[in-house]
Structure formats: structure tokens, C-alpha cells
Write an enzyme that holds these catalytic residues in place. Structure first.
Site, mmCIF file in Angstrom:
data_model
loop_
_atom_site.group_PDB
_atom_site.id
_atom_site.type_symbol
_atom_site.label_atom_id
_atom_site.label_comp_id
_atom_site.label_asym_id
_atom_site.label_seq_id
_atom_site.Cartn_x
_atom_site.Cartn_y
_atom_site.Cartn_z
ATOM 1 N N ASP A 8 48.511 26.801 12.417
ATOM 2 C CA ASP A 8 47.371 27.666 12.732
ATOM 3 C C ASP A 8 47.281 27.832 14.249
ATOM 4 O O ASP A 8 48.188 27.423 14.998
ATOM 5 C CB ASP A 8 46.077 27.120 12.091
ATOM 6 C CG ASP A 8 45.559 25.859 12.759
ATOM 7 O OD1 ASP A 8 46.211 25.355 13.709
ATOM 8 O OD2 ASP A 8 44.496 25.368 12.336
ATOM 9 N N CYS A 65 48.443 21.679 12.218
ATOM 10 C CA CYS A 65 47.142 22.227 12.604
ATOM 11 C C CYS A 65 46.588 21.306 13.688
ATOM 12 O O CYS A 65 47.326 20.458 14.204
ATOM 13 C CB CYS A 65 46.206 22.410 11.407
ATOM 14 S SG CYS A 65 45.555 20.903 10.672
ATOM 15 N N THR A 67 44.374 18.697 13.809
ATOM 16 C CA THR A 67 44.449 17.269 13.472
ATOM 17 C C THR A 67 45.581 16.969 12.502
ATOM 18 O O THR A 67 45.944 15.811 12.330
ATOM 19 C CB THR A 67 43.147 16.812 12.784
ATOM 20 O OG1 THR A 67 42.974 17.626 11.608
ATOM 21 C CG2 THR A 67 41.941 16.958 13.699
ATOM 22 N N HIS A 98 59.611 6.297 0.650
ATOM 23 C CA HIS A 98 58.745 5.848 -0.442
ATOM 24 C C HIS A 98 58.055 6.991 -1.194
ATOM 25 O O HIS A 98 57.817 6.870 -2.390
ATOM 26 C CB HIS A 98 57.650 4.903 0.108
ATOM 27 C CG HIS A 98 58.184 3.575 0.511
ATOM 28 N ND1 HIS A 98 57.379 2.523 0.877
ATOM 29 C CD2 HIS A 98 59.470 3.114 0.617
ATOM 30 C CE1 HIS A 98 58.123 1.470 1.189
ATOM 31 N NE2 HIS A 98 59.400 1.811 1.054
ATOM 32 N N HIS A 133 59.645 3.572 -6.574
ATOM 33 C CA HIS A 133 58.969 4.668 -5.873
ATOM 34 C C HIS A 133 59.035 5.967 -6.675
ATOM 35 O O HIS A 133 58.121 6.795 -6.609
ATOM 36 C CB HIS A 133 59.571 4.855 -4.477
ATOM 37 C CG HIS A 133 59.408 3.640 -3.626
ATOM 38 N ND1 HIS A 133 58.177 3.177 -3.231
ATOM 39 C CD2 HIS A 133 60.323 2.773 -3.123
ATOM 40 C CE1 HIS A 133 58.334 2.072 -2.515
ATOM 41 N NE2 HIS A 133 59.623 1.805 -2.434
#
Ligand code: RB5
Length: 147
Positions: A8, A65, A67, A98, A133
Site C-alpha cells: 500500500d 504495508c 505495520t 514449520h 508440521h
């Protein structure tokens, strides 16, 4: 190898630097992010980028973005997407080993670009371990839907 990159307005410069770095490794990068600072909604970018992963047009997605939180929440709504918001080499490596993450996510306002580059490399070089996993990754798909 081909990847899609989506960002963004908060991640334009970060995207440019990371894209250049990824391309310098001989990896093709499809840019579905924005290239101006005009405000956009990160779910739209997540959706466009993730569709390319689901359609197998690319090997994985790189999402950015401010954060990294919003775009990873949005990406993880897409069936079949396992988006990992990573912070360093360790989390990036483990997200592949994992979780078999098929989208790696960065917070442009949180992470330095050099850390992001080394995290990208760690993700790229890692291999999904399967075994127990795989079991857990299979169960992730059954977490969706209404209770
Ligand atoms: C945009 O201002 C910002 O909210 C967005 O980039 C992201 O940080 C949201 O999680």
C-alpha cells in the site's frame, strides 16, 4: 522463480528497494502494489497478490504495508494462503520450515530494509520440514468457516 509483490502507500519506497534486491537475485517480480503515496486500502492489494499465488502464477507473495499487520490479516482470509508477518531471519526461516508460508509480509514502518533483505534470503533458502508440521498446516485449512 517468479514472485508477486504488493504494497500500500505506506510501503512504496520499501517495496522499491526490496523489489530491486529480489530482482538482483535473478527472480522475476510482478508488482501489483501502488507506486504513489496516494492512500489505498491494503485488503485490495492483498487480494490481487494472493490470487496470483492461488492460481500458481507465482511461487509466493511478498506483501508490505505500514505495520505488516493489516495486509497479513487480509491475506490470511484468502483460502490456501499462509501469510507470515516476519521480523527477522529467524521468523522468516521458521515461517517456511514449520508453516510452509506462501506469503512473506513486512512492516515498512517497523523494519529496516537491510533486515528485510536478510529475512527474505532466510525464507528463500529454507525448506518446509513436513512431518508433524504438515499435519498442522493441514489443520490450518480446517480453521476457516463458521462455528
Ligand atoms: C496505512 O496508513 C496503514 O494503516 C497500513 O499500511 C497498515 O499499517 C495497516 O495495518
Amino acid at each position: 522463480m517468479k514472485v508477486v509483490i504488493g504494497n500500500d502507500h505506506a510501503g512504496v519506497e520499501f517495496k522499491n528497494q526490496l523489489k530491486e534486491y529480489i530482482e538482483s537475485k535473478g527472480i522475476e517480480v510482478i508488482n501489483v502494489g501502488v507506486d504513489t503515496l496516494e492512500s489505498v486500502d491494503y485488503p485490495d492489494i492483498a487480494k490481487t497478490a494472493c490470487k496470483k499465488v492461488i492460481d500458481k502464477e507465482v511461487d509466493f507473495a511478498v506483501l508490505i504495508c505500514g505495520t505488516g499487520i493489516g495486509i497479513s490479516i487480509a491475506a490470511n482470509k484468502v483460502e490456501g494462503i499462509r501469510a507470515a508477518l516476519v521480523h527477522n531471519e529467524v521468523t522468516a526461516r521458521l515461517s517456511k520450515q514449520h508453516n510452509n508460508a506462501n506469503a512473506i509480509v513486512f512492516g515498512a514502518r517497523i523494519l529496516g530494509i537491510e533486515v528485510a533483505k536478510s529475512a527474505f534470503d532466510a525464507y528463500l533458502e529454507a525448506t518446509f520440514e513436513g512431518g508433524r508440521h504438515q499435519n498442522r498446516v493441514n489443520k490450518i485449512e480446517s480453521c476457516g468457516g463458521v462455528f
